[in-house]
Design an enzyme around this catalytic site. Structure first.
Site, mmCIF file in Angstrom:
data_model
loop_
_atom_site.group_PDB
_atom_site.id
_atom_site.type_symbol
_atom_site.label_atom_id
_atom_site.label_comp_id
_atom_site.label_asym_id
_atom_site.label_seq_id
_atom_site.Cartn_x
_atom_site.Cartn_y
_atom_site.Cartn_z
ATOM 1 N N SER A 1 0.792 -1.364 -0.110
ATOM 2 C CA SER A 1 -0.031 0.129 0.175
ATOM 3 C C SER A 1 0.927 1.418 0.210
ATOM 4 O O SER A 1 0.329 2.508 -0.090
ATOM 5 C CB SER A 1 -0.956 -0.038 1.296
ATOM 6 O OG SER A 1 -2.021 -0.635 0.896
ATOM 7 N N LYS B 1 0.016 3.900 -2.693
ATOM 8 C CA LYS B 1 -0.884 4.924 -2.461
ATOM 9 C C LYS B 1 -0.182 6.287 -2.450
ATOM 10 O O LYS B 1 -1.079 7.078 -2.456
ATOM 11 C CB LYS B 1 -1.765 4.739 -1.460
ATOM 12 C CG LYS B 1 -2.549 3.376 -1.704
ATOM 13 C CD LYS B 1 -3.535 2.785 -0.366
ATOM 14 C CE LYS B 1 -4.189 1.695 -0.966
ATOM 15 N NZ LYS B 1 -4.585 0.804 0.370
ATOM 16 N N SER C 1 -5.716 3.580 4.841
ATOM 17 C CA SER C 1 -5.447 2.542 3.323
ATOM 18 C C SER C 1 -6.417 1.948 2.876
ATOM 19 O O SER C 1 -6.328 0.924 2.393
ATOM 20 C CB SER C 1 -4.214 1.539 4.135
ATOM 21 O OG SER C 1 -3.470 0.976 2.996
#
Length: 357
Positions: free
Chosen positions: A57, A60, A112
């Site tokens: 993640s 991102k 997240s």
């Protein structure tokens, strides 16, 4: 034109000397890691930093900065069917729900949310494929040569996002320049009151456990392991740290930061307000437009030299470039700054007359 070279040593202006960070012998638990100075890009510590790995993640970060740069944070975004395919970490958006782009970004970066990431990507890129193309184009522009993005979330069951600790440090360095990005990732708690009430606490525990942490993004998948990209500031140094596949990522990054803050100081090597060179031809009328600072250890501070090269020109205009000053650490050039000349217009009788009225 006659060219000549003058070698000189610039006085180094020392910052405050830190005394609270002990020097650590690092026991780095990550598969790949790096600490980079955000201002200069200098690597202060690294381990396998160019080894390609899954990044989970922390992907991102790219999704976030692209949305900030290409979207209007006040826009209202309606959740489409793309959200139905999301799994893993989510903020539990519902089909047809409306939320501002700004709130979606907070949900994606603090909690997240994979659903938030895919909704953002669809809104900014019009479809996922176009947004992924934007991600890879931005990566190329930043210099992330060993990075490939295939989705905006970092999920890797079907599509894999690969990068390196070095490339992710470049991305963090780039994103950190954006004030909105810094504000989002540095927020510990965020509340949304809209169609539903959301309260999100930042999953980046370093914001709570490390006094100098300023932001970042966590990541985890079973294949990638724990990933973490953060920033921290102390005593004039703004740093970013990356750890990939690290089961002890928070303590590891604290020790990495302590090592860097303990051993490096930001030193002013060129000061545009105090750039003084004795030169008979230009008669102290040369100047530089930018100061230059660089992180150095105490030992390195004795190894810095500057090389001034000036070109004698017979016809000069105010602001003409007349040379350059190069900064060397040992034998490596770390910076180059152009040198300009100031030509003051001679005052005429009419200039004096105008001053009287």
């Amino acid at each position: 034109m006659k060219k000549y070279i003058l070698v000189f040593f610039m006085a180094l202006i020392l910052g405050l000397i830190s005394s609270i960070h002990p020097v650590y012998a690092l026991n780095d638990t990550a598969s790949s890691s790096i600490v980079m100075d955000i201002s200069s890009g200098r690597i202060l510590y690294e381990k396998n930093s160019h080894s390609q790995r899954l990044i989970a993640s922390t992907t991102k970060i790219m999704t976030c900065i692209l949305a900030i740069e290409n979207g209007n944070l006040d826009d209202t975004v309606q959740v489409g069917e793309e959200v139905l395919k999301m799994y893993g970490s989510n903020i539990y958006l519902e089909l047809g729900e409306k939320m501002t782009l700004k709130d979606l970004l907070y949900g994606m970066m603090l909690r997240s949310g994979n659903d938030a990431a895919t909704v953002i990507a669809t809104y900014i890129g019009k479809d996922q494929e176009t947004f992924v193309e934007m991600m890879n184009q931005k990566a190329k522009e930043i210099g992330m040569r060993d990075t490939i993005f295939r989705n905006p979330t970092g999920l890797d069951d079907y599509e894999e996002n690969y990068s390196t600790a070095y490339d992710m440090a470049l991305l963090s360095k780039y994103a950190y320049q954006n004030e909105t990005y810094r504000e989002i990732v540095g927020t510990e708690k965020y509340r949304v009151e809209g169609e539903k009430l959301y309260i999100w606490n930042n999953r980046n525990e370093l914001l709570k456990t490390y006094d100098y942490a300023t932001g970042g993004k966590t990541g985890y998948t079973p294949r990638a392991g724990h990933t973490l990209v953060t920033t921290a500031s102390y005593n004039g140094l703004d740093l970013t740290a990356v750890t990939l596949n690290d089961g002890n990522m928070y303590l590891n990054q604290e020790e990495m930061y302590d090592y860097a803050f303990s051993n490096y100081e930001r030193i002013t090597i060129l000061d545009k307000d105090h750039f003084e060179v004795s030169d008979n031809y230009y008669q102290d009328k040369i100047y530089i437009k930018n100061s230059f600072q660089y992180p150095l250890t105490k030992e390195e501070q004795e190894e810095v030299t500057t090389l001034l090269s000036l070109t004698k020109k017979t016809k000069l205009k105010d602001g003409d470039e007349v040379g350059k000053v190069e900064v060397y650490l040992n034998d490596e050039k770390i910076h180059e700054e152009p040198v300009f000349v100031e030509i003051k217009k001679k005052r005429t009788f009419w200039d004096f007359l105008k001053d009287l009225f």
